[in-house]
Design a protein around this motif. Structure first.
Motif, PDB file in Angstrom:
ATOM      1  N   VAL A 175       0.839  -1.202   0.000  1.00  0.00           N
ATOM      2  CA  VAL A 175       0.000   0.000   0.000  1.00  0.00           C
ATOM      3  C   VAL A 175       0.872   1.249   0.000  1.00  0.00           C
ATOM      4  CG1 VAL A 175      -1.611   1.363   1.380  1.00  0.00           C
ATOM      5  CG2 VAL A 175      -2.013  -1.088   1.055  1.00  0.00           C
ATOM      6  N   ASP A 176       1.865   1.296   0.889  1.00  0.00           N
ATOM      7  CA  ASP A 176       2.693   2.479   1.013  1.00  0.00           C
ATOM      8  C   ASP A 176       3.536   2.735  -0.239  1.00  0.00           C
ATOM      9  OD1 ASP A 176       1.737   3.024   3.537  1.00  0.00           O
ATOM     10  OD2 ASP A 176       3.413   2.072   4.584  1.00  0.00           O
ATOM     11  N   GLY A 177       3.805   1.678  -1.003  1.00  0.00           N
ATOM     12  CA  GLY A 177       4.599   1.829  -2.214  1.00  0.00           C
ATOM     13  C   GLY A 177       3.791   2.048  -3.474  1.00  0.00           C
ATOM     14  N   ALA A 210      -4.774   2.965   1.206  1.00  0.00           N
ATOM     15  CA  ALA A 210      -4.750   2.949  -0.257  1.00  0.00           C
ATOM     16  C   ALA A 210      -5.403   4.199  -0.826  1.00  0.00           C
ATOM     17  CB  ALA A 210      -5.449   1.693  -0.775  1.00  0.00           C
ATOM     18  N   ALA A 211      -6.545   4.600  -0.247  1.00  0.00           N
ATOM     19  CA  ALA A 211      -7.230   5.801  -0.724  1.00  0.00           C
ATOM     20  C   ALA A 211      -6.358   7.037  -0.533  1.00  0.00           C
ATOM     21  CB  ALA A 211      -8.557   5.962   0.005  1.00  0.00           C
ATOM     22  N   ALA A 212      -5.623   7.093   0.577  1.00  0.00           N
ATOM     23  CA  ALA A 212      -4.738   8.230   0.824  1.00  0.00           C
ATOM     24  C   ALA A 212      -3.621   8.304  -0.210  1.00  0.00           C
ATOM     25  CB  ALA A 212      -4.152   8.133   2.234  1.00  0.00           C
ATOM     26  N   ARG A 213      -3.231   7.181  -0.761  1.00  0.00           N
ATOM     27  CA  ARG A 213      -2.177   7.138  -1.785  1.00  0.00           C
ATOM     28  C   ARG A 213      -2.738   7.345  -3.188  1.00  0.00           C
ATOM     29  NH1 ARG A 213       2.618   7.970  -0.434  1.00  0.00           N
ATOM     30  NH2 ARG A 213       3.379   6.716  -2.184  1.00  0.00           N
ATOM     31  N   VAL A 252      -4.641   5.156  -4.776  1.00  0.00           N
ATOM     32  CA  VAL A 252      -4.715   3.866  -5.474  1.00  0.00           C
ATOM     33  C   VAL A 252      -6.065   3.730  -6.170  1.00  0.00           C
ATOM     34  CG1 VAL A 252      -4.817   1.365  -5.086  1.00  0.00           C
ATOM     35  CG2 VAL A 252      -3.055   2.744  -3.964  1.00  0.00           C
ATOM     36  N   ARG A 253      -6.058   3.152  -7.368  1.00  0.00           N
ATOM     37  CA  ARG A 253      -7.274   3.081  -8.186  1.00  0.00           C
ATOM     38  C   ARG A 253      -8.245   2.001  -7.734  1.00  0.00           C
ATOM     39  NH1 ARG A 253      -6.342   4.697 -14.286  1.00  0.00           N
ATOM     40  NH2 ARG A 253      -5.039   6.551 -13.985  1.00  0.00           N
TER      41      ARG A 253
END
Length: 220
Positions: free
Chosen positions: A68-70, A98-101, A103-104
């Motif tokens: 997630v962090d990557g 995931a939403a904070a990053r 991510v789709r």
């Protein structure tokens, strides 16, 4: 300015891409993974993690946190949990990260939980089912950023993955332009067929016209 591959795939669906994969001699799309949070289609570059049963011992890094962090705004997190539906491999805190990053979405060959939390975040999660049982003490990471098997298909990091209400497809990263070309051409031919039918032509005639125009694999 030319559209990116992800933008071009985003206007297609998994049926069109599956037909294109057939024409390219690649594995077709599959079913079995359904939207469990929001029924929005997703397309992005695969970030992969494989899980396995927990074998005991001291606590290890929480599954999927590193992945997630990557991950970023063009990525879809793809999880291989062997199709297990008795334990969750994705939950609300992971969805928040995931939403904070940006991510789709998430594609999990397993089950998820905290569905309402993920839905509130607007994060699409495709999985085999839902279950409240936590991964803690039941699952551990087997590998990350390597090839995984999801719904019978091999996914490598950086492959383009798509999921919608029809199914799931994988486009190998070294075949993207080829598959896009087949898919876009097929969509144009299907639009031509639909236009003929709407103008009063019989379906058989419209399909015949498409074949004469060079489509030997007009889809249903």
């Amino acid at each position: 300015m030319n559209a990116s591959p992800l933008d071009r795939f985003a206007v297609l669906d998994t049926a069109a891409v599956s037909d294109a994969l057939d024409r390219a001699g690649l594995p077709s799309g599959v079913g079995g993974l359904a939207p469990r949070t929001v029924a929005a289609p997703i397309v992005g570059y695969a970030r992969t993690e494989a899980l396995e049963p927990h074998r005991g011992g001291p606590p290890s890094t929480h599954i999927l946190t590193g992945t997630v962090d990557g991950s970023g705004e063009e990525d879809v997190i793809v999880i291989d949990n062997g199709g297990r539906t008795d334990v969750s491999c994705w939950g609300g805190i992971l969805s928040l990260g995931a939403a904070a990053r940006g991510v789709r979405g998430v594609i999990a060959d397993g089950a998820c939980r905290d569905v309402a939390e993920s839905r509130e975040l607007g994060l699409p999660v495709y999985a085999r089912g839902t279950v409240p049982a936590t991964a803690r003490g039941r699952l551990q990471r087997r590998s990350a950023d390597g090839p995984v098997r999801v719904a019978g298909r091999t996914v490598h990091p950086g492959d383009i993955v798509m999921a919608d209400e029809t199914g799931f497809v994988v486009v190998p990263k070294d075949r993207v332009e080829e598959v896009l070309g087949f898919a876009e051409a097929a969509v144009e031919r299907e639009r031509a067929i639909a236009a003929e039918v709407r103008s009063g032509s019989l379906l058989e005639q419209a399909m015949h016209d498409a074949r004469l125009a060079g489509d030997r694999s007009a889809s249903a």
